[in-house]
Write a protein that holds these residues in place. Structure first.
Motif, PDB file in Angstrom:
ATOM      1  N   ILE A 341       0.857  -1.189   0.000  1.00  0.00           N
ATOM      2  CA  ILE A 341       0.000   0.000   0.000  1.00  0.00           C
ATOM      3  C   ILE A 341       0.888   1.232   0.000  1.00  0.00           C
ATOM      4  O   ILE A 341       1.749   1.397   0.875  1.00  0.00           O
ATOM      5  N   ALA A 342       0.703   2.104  -0.999  1.00  0.00           N
ATOM      6  CA  ALA A 342       1.419   3.379  -1.043  1.00  0.00           C
ATOM      7  C   ALA A 342       0.652   4.376  -0.187  1.00  0.00           C
ATOM      8  O   ALA A 342      -0.535   4.632  -0.427  1.00  0.00           O
ATOM      9  N   ASP A 343       1.323   4.930   0.805  1.00  0.00           N
ATOM     10  CA  ASP A 343       0.688   5.872   1.721  1.00  0.00           C
ATOM     11  C   ASP A 343       1.143   7.291   1.397  1.00  0.00           C
ATOM     12  O   ASP A 343       2.342   7.556   1.272  1.00  0.00           O
ATOM     13  N   SER A 344       0.186   8.211   1.256  1.00  0.00           N
ATOM     14  CA  SER A 344       0.514   9.577   0.833  1.00  0.00           C
ATOM     15  C   SER A 344       0.426  10.604   1.956  1.00  0.00           C
ATOM     16  O   SER A 344       0.472  11.805   1.702  1.00  0.00           O
ATOM     17  N   SER A 345       0.320  10.146   3.194  1.00  0.00           N
ATOM     18  CA  SER A 345       0.261  11.087   4.320  1.00  0.00           C
ATOM     19  C   SER A 345       1.666  11.450   4.800  1.00  0.00           C
ATOM     20  O   SER A 345       2.652  10.771   4.480  1.00  0.00           O
ATOM     21  N   PRO A 368       9.440   6.129   5.103  1.00  0.00           N
ATOM     22  CA  PRO A 368       8.324   6.915   5.651  1.00  0.00           C
ATOM     23  C   PRO A 368       8.457   8.391   5.268  1.00  0.00           C
ATOM     24  O   PRO A 368       9.498   8.810   4.757  1.00  0.00           O
ATOM     25  N   TRP A 369       7.380   9.132   5.484  1.00  0.00           N
ATOM     26  CA  TRP A 369       7.396  10.597   5.363  1.00  0.00           C
ATOM     27  C   TRP A 369       7.523  11.115   3.920  1.00  0.00           C
ATOM     28  O   TRP A 369       7.687  12.304   3.722  1.00  0.00           O
ATOM     29  N   TYR A 370       7.441  10.253   2.940  1.00  0.00           N
ATOM     30  CA  TYR A 370       7.689  10.733   1.577  1.00  0.00           C
ATOM     31  C   TYR A 370       6.415  10.964   0.772  1.00  0.00           C
ATOM     32  O   TYR A 370       6.475  11.347  -0.377  1.00  0.00           O
ATOM     33  N   ARG A 371       5.255  10.689   1.332  1.00  0.00           N
ATOM     34  CA  ARG A 371       3.977  10.970   0.684  1.00  0.00           C
ATOM     35  C   ARG A 371       3.896  10.290  -0.693  1.00  0.00           C
ATOM     36  O   ARG A 371       3.754  10.937  -1.724  1.00  0.00           O
ATOM     37  N   ASP A 372       3.990   8.972  -0.684  1.00  0.00           N
ATOM     38  CA  ASP A 372       3.960   8.206  -1.934  1.00  0.00           C
ATOM     39  C   ASP A 372       2.550   8.213  -2.532  1.00  0.00           C
ATOM     40  O   ASP A 372       1.554   8.036  -1.822  1.00  0.00           O
ATOM     41  N   THR A 373       2.476   8.392  -3.835  1.00  0.00           N
ATOM     42  CA  THR A 373       1.188   8.452  -4.520  1.00  0.00           C
ATOM     43  C   THR A 373       0.886   7.206  -5.351  1.00  0.00           C
ATOM     44  O   THR A 373      -0.263   6.949  -5.681  1.00  0.00           O
ATOM     45  N   ASP A 374       1.918   6.425  -5.710  1.00  0.00           N
ATOM     46  CA  ASP A 374       1.695   5.281  -6.590  1.00  0.00           C
ATOM     47  C   ASP A 374       2.829   4.278  -6.416  1.00  0.00           C
ATOM     48  O   ASP A 374       3.967   4.654  -6.118  1.00  0.00           O
ATOM     49  N   VAL A 375       2.504   2.998  -6.606  1.00  0.00           N
ATOM     50  CA  VAL A 375       3.517   1.949  -6.578  1.00  0.00           C
ATOM     51  C   VAL A 375       3.269   1.010  -7.748  1.00  0.00           C
ATOM     52  O   VAL A 375       2.131   0.676  -8.073  1.00  0.00           O
ATOM     53  N   LEU A 388       8.334   3.456  -6.771  1.00  0.00           N
ATOM     54  CA  LEU A 388       7.479   4.298  -5.951  1.00  0.00           C
ATOM     55  C   LEU A 388       7.487   5.719  -6.492  1.00  0.00           C
ATOM     56  O   LEU A 388       8.550   6.311  -6.707  1.00  0.00           O
ATOM     57  N   SER A 389       6.303   6.267  -6.715  1.00  0.00           N
ATOM     58  CA  SER A 389       6.168   7.665  -7.115  1.00  0.00           C
ATOM     59  C   SER A 389       5.772   8.473  -5.886  1.00  0.00           C
ATOM     60  O   SER A 389       5.017   8.003  -5.032  1.00  0.00           O
ATOM     61  N   SER A 390       6.274   9.703  -5.805  1.00  0.00           N
ATOM     62  CA  SER A 390       6.079  10.506  -4.610  1.00  0.00           C
ATOM     63  C   SER A 390       5.937  11.971  -4.974  1.00  0.00           C
ATOM     64  O   SER A 390       6.495  12.437  -5.964  1.00  0.00           O
ATOM     65  N   SER A 391       5.191  12.686  -4.179  1.00  0.00           N
ATOM     66  CA  SER A 391       5.045  14.119  -4.386  1.00  0.00           C
ATOM     67  C   SER A 391       6.212  14.902  -3.797  1.00  0.00           C
ATOM     68  O   SER A 391       6.291  16.116  -3.969  1.00  0.00           O
ATOM     69  N   SER A 392       7.145  14.224  -3.109  1.00  0.00           N
ATOM     70  CA  SER A 392       8.243  14.931  -2.455  1.00  0.00           C
ATOM     71  C   SER A 392       9.625  14.557  -2.989  1.00  0.00           C
ATOM     72  O   SER A 392      10.624  15.116  -2.543  1.00  0.00           O
ATOM     73  N   GLN A 393       9.699  13.599  -3.916  1.00  0.00           N
ATOM     74  CA  GLN A 393      10.991  13.227  -4.481  1.00  0.00           C
ATOM     75  C   GLN A 393      10.791  12.550  -5.842  1.00  0.00           C
ATOM     76  O   GLN A 393       9.674  12.299  -6.269  1.00  0.00           O
ATOM     77  N   ARG A 394      11.895  12.281  -6.510  1.00  0.00           N
ATOM     78  CA  ARG A 394      11.829  11.593  -7.790  1.00  0.00           C
ATOM     79  C   ARG A 394      11.422  10.131  -7.585  1.00  0.00           C
ATOM     80  O   ARG A 394      11.599   9.586  -6.499  1.00  0.00           O
ATOM     81  N   PRO A 395      10.862   9.469  -8.619  1.00  0.00           N
ATOM     82  CA  PRO A 395      10.500   8.060  -8.470  1.00  0.00           C
ATOM     83  C   PRO A 395      11.710   7.222  -8.059  1.00  0.00           C
ATOM     84  O   PRO A 395      12.809   7.378  -8.600  1.00  0.00           O
ATOM     85  N   VAL A 396      11.493   6.321  -7.117  1.00  0.00           N
ATOM     86  CA  VAL A 396      12.566   5.486  -6.567  1.00  0.00           C
ATOM     87  C   VAL A 396      12.340   4.030  -6.976  1.00  0.00           C
ATOM     88  O   VAL A 396      11.218   3.526  -6.916  1.00  0.00           O
ATOM     89  N   VAL A 397      13.423   3.362  -7.386  1.00  0.00           N
ATOM     90  CA  VAL A 397      13.358   1.964  -7.801  1.00  0.00           C
ATOM     91  C   VAL A 397      13.940   1.093  -6.696  1.00  0.00           C
ATOM     92  O   VAL A 397      15.091   1.306  -6.274  1.00  0.00           O
ATOM     93  N   GLU A 417      10.780  14.995 -11.229  1.00  0.00           N
ATOM     94  CA  GLU A 417      10.074  15.359 -10.016  1.00  0.00           C
ATOM     95  C   GLU A 417       8.567  15.460 -10.297  1.00  0.00           C
ATOM     96  O   GLU A 417       8.141  15.606 -11.435  1.00  0.00           O
ATOM     97  N   ASP A 418       7.793  15.377  -9.219  1.00  0.00           N
ATOM     98  CA  ASP A 418       6.334  15.540  -9.288  1.00  0.00           C
ATOM     99  C   ASP A 418       5.662  14.513 -10.183  1.00  0.00           C
ATOM    100  O   ASP A 418       4.682  14.812 -10.877  1.00  0.00           O
ATOM    101  N   VAL A 419       6.148  13.289 -10.191  1.00  0.00           N
ATOM    102  CA  VAL A 419       5.494  12.213 -10.938  1.00  0.00           C
ATOM    103  C   VAL A 419       4.378  11.641 -10.077  1.00  0.00           C
ATOM    104  O   VAL A 419       4.598  11.238  -8.934  1.00  0.00           O
ATOM    105  N   PHE A 420       3.180  11.607 -10.642  1.00  0.00           N
ATOM    106  CA  PHE A 420       2.034  11.109  -9.881  1.00  0.00           C
ATOM    107  C   PHE A 420       1.963   9.586  -9.892  1.00  0.00           C
ATOM    108  O   PHE A 420       1.637   8.964  -8.888  1.00  0.00           O
ATOM    109  N   SER A 421       2.258   8.964 -11.050  1.00  0.00           N
ATOM    110  CA  SER A 421       2.187   7.505 -11.120  1.00  0.00           C
ATOM    111  C   SER A 421       3.106   6.980 -12.208  1.00  0.00           C
ATOM    112  O   SER A 421       3.510   7.717 -13.122  1.00  0.00           O
ATOM    113  N   VAL A 422       3.424   5.684 -12.116  1.00  0.00           N
ATOM    114  CA  VAL A 422       4.261   4.992 -13.099  1.00  0.00           C
ATOM    115  C   VAL A 422       3.585   3.680 -13.474  1.00  0.00           C
ATOM    116  O   VAL A 422       3.162   2.915 -12.603  1.00  0.00           O
TER     117      VAL A 422
END
Length: 529
Positions: A341-345, A368-375, A388-397, A417-422
C-alpha cells in the motif's frame, strides 16, 4: 384503292418537320453544340488533346469521349453533368493526380471508364458515386499506393477492374480491397504488392483477410455506468470475469460481472465502506480477497464466502502505518503472496504485507514521510522490483533481495520530479514505463540495462493517468486530462515511439483497464467528477 400523296407535297411536309426541329418554343432557332476547341468529333465520338479543362458542351450524339495529354490537375466534382449520354470515357497520358468526389456524377449510362497512364496519386472515397451501370473500370499504370475504403461501393454492375502498374502497398489500409475481392463478382488482373516487407512481391489476389494483422476500429463507448468512481480493477475468479469500482462518495466497492448472454456488465455485489479509494482483488489458492483502502476509518481486508455468497471482513490494516492510502499493488515472489500500500500522508509509511496462510501481516515498511502516490511492481532482468512515485521526491526503484527477503533501494529516475504515477509495458521484450505528471510533461522511458532513459514526452494538462494498454499485438497508451481531451497513442514499431491515434471526450478520467472476455476485448474507462 391506294391513296398516293403527290411528290411535291411529301417534300413540303419534310421541310416543315425539319424546320420545327430547329426552332425553339419561343421561335428562336437552336444550334447544335459544336465540337469544343482542342477536340475532334465524329458522329458519336470525341477526342480531346492538350485541353486545359474539361469542356462543358459536346454534340448531343457523342457517347464516347477521350482525353489525351490534357493539362488539368484534377477531375473535379460534376465535370460531366452536361454529357449524360456518355457510355465510354477514357483518360490517358494526362497530368492530373487527383479525382474528386462525385467526379462522374450525372452519367447514368456510363459502362466503360478507363483512367490509364496518368499521374493519379489519390482518389476521393466517393469519386465513383452514382456509376451504377459501370461494368469495366481501369485505373492501370498510375501512381496509386492505396485506395480509399469502399471506393467501389454501389457499383454492383462491375465485372472487370484493372489496377495493374500501380505501387499498391498491401497494408491495413488496403485490407478492405482483399475482403472486397473475395465477395465481388468482378474479376481483377494479377497485381503485386510493392510493400510492406511482409507482403512485398506477393500477388494481392493470393492474399486473404487474415493475412493482415490490423486493428482498424477506434475505441468507442460500449456501456455507460451511472456512477462516479476513482479507481477500477478487472479480475477473474473461477469462471467469472469481474470488475470492481472504488466509489469514495458513495462509500462502496461496486462489483460487476460479465453477462455472456446479454454481452454487458451486470451488478454482482457491493462492499460498504467509507471514502473508498482502492478496492484491490487478490486470488490466493482459489480464495478471493479484497483489500479495501479508505481515507477515513482505517483500511480492511475482505474474503469472499462462496457458500454464503457474500464478502466477509476478516482483518483490519494497521492504522498507524497506513493513514492515507493512495494505491495498492499485488504480486507473487517465489510462490509467496504479497501486497503493498502506497501511503501519501506525512506520518504514514508505504508498507509491504505478506500472506502467512491465515492472514496478512506487515512484512516491510519502506521509506516513511515521503507521501507516496503510486507503486508499480515490475520484473527487471528477472528480478522483482518496485517503483514508488512521490510528491516529495523523484520516483525510486527498489529491488528484491532474496537473501534478506526484502526490498532495497537501487536507484531513482533522474529529472522526473512531481510524478504522480508509473505504469510499465513491454514491446518485443523491451521494458518501458509511462510516467504521469499532472502539469508539465508526462514521459515514456526505456530500461537500458542500468537505468531508465527518456524516449518521448507528452504535454500534460491536468493528467492523473497515463495508462499503457495492450490489445492483440498492438500497444496503446492513454493520457487522461482534466482540462482537455484525453489522448490515445498507438505504438509505431518502425519509429520506436507512440504516434497520435485518437482523441476522446472524457470528463476527469482516473483509471483505465483492459478486460478480456471470450468474445470481446474491452477497454473500460473509469470516471470521476
Amino acid at each position: 384503292y391506294e391513296s398516293v400523296t403527290p411528290l411535291p407535297l411529301r417534300w413540303t411536309l419534310l421541310v416543315c418537320v425539319a424546320a420545327v426541329c430547329l426552332i425553339s418554343a419561343d421561335g428562336r432557332r437552336l444550334r447544335q453544340p459544336r465540337c469544343p476547341i482542342g477536340c475532334s468529333c465524329t458522329k458519336d465520338n470525341a477526342l480531346c488533346e492538350n485541353v486545359r479543362s474539361v469542356p462543358h458542351t459536346f454534340p448531343t450524339d457523342v457517347v464516347s469521349l477521350s482525353f489525351v495529354k490534357s493539362g488539368f490537375n484534377e477531375i473535379s466534382a460534376g465535370s460531366f453533368v452536361h454529357t449524360p449520354a456518355l457510355q465510354l470515357l477514357l483518360f490517358t497520358a494526362n497530368s492530373f493526380d487527383f479525382i474528386d468526389e462525385d467526379a462522374f456524377l450525372g452519367l447514368p449510362h456510363l459502362e466503360y471508364l478507363f483512367i490509364e497512364n496518368n499521374r493519379i496519386e489519390s482518389i476521393s472515397p466517393f469519386a465513383f458515386r452514382g456509376l451504377k451501370t459501370l461494368i469495366h473500370l481501369s485505373l492501370a499504370y498510375n501512381n496509386l499506393e492505396t485506395l480509399p475504403k469502399d471506393v467501389f461501393k454501389g457499383m454492383e454492375a462491375l465485372t472487370k477492374v484493372d489496377l495493374r502498374g500501380n505501387n499498391l502497398v498491401c497494408d491495413c489500409k488496403l485490407k478492405w480491397l482483399v475482403e472486397w475481392m473475395h465477395q465481388t463478382n468482378a474479376t481483377l488482373d494479377q497485381i503485386h504488392c510493392s510493400g510492406p516487407p511482409s507482403h512485398q512481391g506477393r500477388k494481392i489476389n493470393d492474399l486473404l483477410p487474415h493475412s493482415f494483422d490490423c486493428i482498424t476500429a477506434e475505441f468507442a463507448s460500449y456501456q455507460s455506468l451511472k456512477f462516479e468512481s476513482i479507481s477500477v480493477e478487472a479480475f477473474t475468479f473461477g469462471i467469472d470475469e469481474l470488475v470492481v469500482f472504488a466509489q469514495p462518495f458513495a462509500g462502496t466497492c461496486s462489483f460487476l460481472e460479465w453477462d455472456h448472454v446479454e454481452m454487458n456488465f451486470r451488478t454482482f455485489d457491493t462492499i460498504e465502506s467509507t471514502s473508498t479509494v482502492v478496492c484491490k482483488p487478490m486470488v490466493i489458492n482459489n480464495h478471493l480477497f479484497i483489500i479495501v483502502a479508505q481515507l477515513f476509518g482505517g483500511s480492511h481486508i475482505y474474503k469472499r464466502d462462496v457458500s454464503a455468497n457474500k464478502f466477509i471482513k476478516i482483518q483490519d490494516i494497521d492504522i498507524l502505518k497506513i493513514r492515507k492510502p493512495n494505491d495498492i499493488e499485488t504480486f507473487v515472489i517465489d510462490g509467496e503472496s504479497f501486497f503493498i500500500i502506497a501511503d501519501s500522508s506525512k506520518a504514514g509509511s508505504t508498507t509491504v504485507y505478506k500472506w502467512n496462510g491465515n492472514g496478512f501481516y506487515s512484512h516491510q515498511s519502506l521509506h516513511p514521510w515521503y507521501r507516496d502516490t503510486d507503486v508499480e511492481y515490475v520484473d527487471i532482468s528477472g528480478k522483482p522490483h518496485l517503483i514508488l512515485s512521490s510528491s516529495s521526491q523523484r520516483p525510486v526503484v527498489y529491488q528484491w533481495n532474496r537473501g534478506m527477503k526484502g526490498f532495497q533501494r537501487r536507484t531513482d529516475i533522474p529529472d522526473m520530479e512531481d510524478v504522480f504515477s508509473v505504469k510499465h509495458f513491454r514491446v518485443k521484450g523491451e521494458l518501458f514505463i509511462c510516467l504521469t505528471r499532472f502539469i508539465g510533461d508526462s514521459k515514456v522511458m526505456r530500461w537500458d540495462g542500468a537505468m531508465f532513459k527518456e524516449v518521448q514526452t507528452f504535454p500534460s494538462r491536468g493528467s492523473m493517468v497515463f495508462q499503457p494498454v495492450a490489445i492483440g499485438n498492438w500497444q496503446y497508451a492513454i493520457l487522461g486530462s482534466d482540462y482537455s481531451l484525453t489522448q490515445v497513442y498507438q505504438w509505431d514499431t518502425k519509429r520506436g515511439h507512440f504516434v497520435s491515434s485518437q482523441e476522446l471526450n472524457i470528463q476527469a478520467p482516473r483509471g483505465f483497464f483492459k478486460g478480456k472476455t471470450q468474445i470481446y476485448e474491452h477497454l473500460l474507462i473509469d470516471l470521476s467528477n
